[in-house]
Design an enzyme around this catalytic site. Sequence first.
Site, PDB file in Angstrom:
ATOM      1  CG  ASN A  89     -45.882  -8.385   7.259  1.00  0.00           C
ATOM      2  OD1 ASN A  89     -46.637  -8.588   5.801  1.00  0.00           O
ATOM      3  ND2 ASN A  89     -46.016  -7.007   7.592  1.00  0.00           N
ATOM      4  CG  ASP A 129     -50.646  -1.565   3.814  1.00  0.00           C
ATOM      5  OD1 ASP A 129     -50.784  -2.360   4.671  1.00  0.00           O
ATOM      6  OD2 ASP A 129     -50.055  -0.635   3.841  1.00  0.00           O
TER       7      ASP A 129
HETATM    8  C1  IPE Z   1     -46.664  -4.559   3.212  1.00  0.00           C
HETATM    9  O1  IPE Z   1     -47.312  -3.711   3.769  1.00  0.00           O
HETATM   10  C2  IPE Z   1     -46.725  -5.919   3.079  1.00  0.00           C
HETATM   11  C3  IPE Z   1     -47.994  -6.540   2.731  1.00  0.00           C
HETATM   12  C4  IPE Z   1     -49.034  -5.981   2.279  1.00  0.00           C
HETATM   13  C5  IPE Z   1     -48.027  -7.844   2.682  1.00  0.00           C
HETATM   14  P1  IPE Z   1     -46.933  -3.538   5.500  1.00  0.00           P
HETATM   15  O2  IPE Z   1     -48.107  -2.850   6.196  1.00  0.00           O
HETATM   16  O3  IPE Z   1     -46.111  -4.628   5.898  1.00  0.00           O
HETATM   17  O4  IPE Z   1     -46.103  -2.326   5.177  1.00  0.00           O
HETATM   18  P2  IPE Z   1     -45.197  -1.238   6.074  1.00  0.00           P
HETATM   19  O5  IPE Z   1     -45.046  -1.702   7.364  1.00  0.00           O
HETATM   20  O6  IPE Z   1     -46.440  -0.193   6.261  1.00  0.00           O
HETATM   21  O7  IPE Z   1     -44.107  -0.510   5.308  1.00  0.00           O
HETATM   22  C1  IPE Z   2     -51.651  -5.546   5.168  1.00  0.00           C
HETATM   23  O1  IPE Z   2     -52.834  -4.879   5.904  1.00  0.00           O
HETATM   24  C2  IPE Z   2     -51.780  -7.105   5.360  1.00  0.00           C
HETATM   25  C3  IPE Z   2     -50.515  -7.232   5.616  1.00  0.00           C
HETATM   26  C4  IPE Z   2     -49.259  -6.586   5.918  1.00  0.00           C
HETATM   27  C5  IPE Z   2     -50.366  -8.933   5.958  1.00  0.00           C
HETATM   28  P1  IPE Z   2     -52.019  -4.488   7.453  1.00  0.00           P
HETATM   29  O2  IPE Z   2     -52.061  -5.451   8.487  1.00  0.00           O
HETATM   30  O3  IPE Z   2     -50.743  -3.872   6.960  1.00  0.00           O
HETATM   31  O4  IPE Z   2     -52.807  -3.149   7.790  1.00  0.00           O
HETATM   32  P2  IPE Z   2     -52.547  -1.915   8.255  1.00  0.00           P
HETATM   33  O5  IPE Z   2     -51.526  -1.232   7.285  1.00  0.00           O
HETATM   34  O6  IPE Z   2     -52.087  -2.080   9.725  1.00  0.00           O
HETATM   35  O7  IPE Z   2     -53.768  -0.953   8.361  1.00  0.00           O
HETATM   36 MG    MG Z   3     -49.899  -2.161   6.636  1.00  0.00          MG
END
Ligand code: IPE
Ligand code: IPE
Ligand code: MG
Length: 249
Positions: A77, A29
Site C-alpha cells: 500500500n 477492502d
Molecule cells: C488489501 O487491499 C490490503 C488491505 C485491505 C489493507 P488492497 O486494495 O491493497 O488489495 P489489491 O491491491 O486490490 O489486491
Molecule cells: C482498503 O480500501 C483500505 C486499504 C487498502 C488500506 P481501498 O483503499 O483498497 O479501497 P479500494 O479497493 O480502492 O476501493
Molecule cells: Mg483495495
Amino acid sequence: MKKLQNREEELFQEVLKGKLPEHVAIIMDGNGRWAQKRGLPRLAGHRAGIISLKKVVACAQELGIKVITLYAFSTENWKRPRREVDFLMRLPGEYLQKELGSLIEKNIIIKIMGDLNGVPEFTQKAIKQAVEATQQNTGMVLNFAFNYGGRTEIVNTVKRIAKDVFEGRLRWNEITEKVFANYLDTGFLPDPDLLIRPSGELRISNFLLWQLAYTELWFTKVMWPDFNKMYFLKAIKDYQKRERRFGGI
Ligand code: IPE
Ligand code: IPE
Ligand code: MG
C-alpha cells in the site's frame, strides 16, 4: 428498521447455536471505491471504514469469537499517493486513541503484526500504548495487520529461525511445520477458520499466506464501509454450513 433488527437478532441466535469460528480474518477492502461512488474523496471512505470496524468488533465480541485479525495496511500500500498513505498511517493512532478506554473496558487484547519501522511516531506510540494497556486483558484478541505482508512475514520467520540455528538454540532437523508456525508473527494464535473479503476482489493480496492454508474463504461485493453486523453474521452462518475436510474424507 424494526424488521431488520428482528432479522438480525434471529440470525444472531441461529449463529450462536452453531459452531463458531475461533479466529476470523478480514481484509477491509473497498473504502476508496465506496467513496468515489458517492463523489467523496477516497479518504472519506477510509474514515467510514472505521465505523464498520467498530460494528464488527462489537458483534464478534457479543458472539464470543476469540480472535479477529484485520488487514489495515499492506506492505504494497506504500505505492499509493503520498496524501493517502499519510492519512492511512495516522488512522490507527486516531482510532486507538479514541477507542482505547472502551477497548480496555471490553477486556479486549490489542495485538499488532507487521513492521512498525517507517510508521509515524504518533501511530507507533498509540499502538504501543494500546498493546501495553491491554496485555493483561483476557477477552477477545483484536489483531491488526499494519504495514504487513505475508511474504515479508515468511522471510522474517526464516531469518529468526536461521539466527536461532546459527546461535545454537535450535537444531536444523528440529524445524517442523509446528516450529515454523510458532516463529511466525501469529505464533501465539490459531490459524484463521474464516477469511472475509468485501469489495468483490477474489484474491488474498499477500495476507496471511502460511496461515490461510485451510481457511474457509468468504467473499462479498459489498464495500467495507457498507459492511455491518448482518453481513458478518451471514458470513459466519455460511461458514457453519461448510464441511472442512483438511485433506481427509
Ligand atoms: C488489501 O487491499 C490490503 C488491505 C485491505 C489493507 P488492497 O486494495 O491493497 O488489495 P489489491 O491491491 O486490490 O489486491
Ligand atoms: C482498503 O480500501 C483500505 C486499504 C487498502 C488500506 P481501498 O483503499 O483498497 O479501497 P479500494 O479497493 O480502492 O476501493
Ligand atoms: Mg483495495
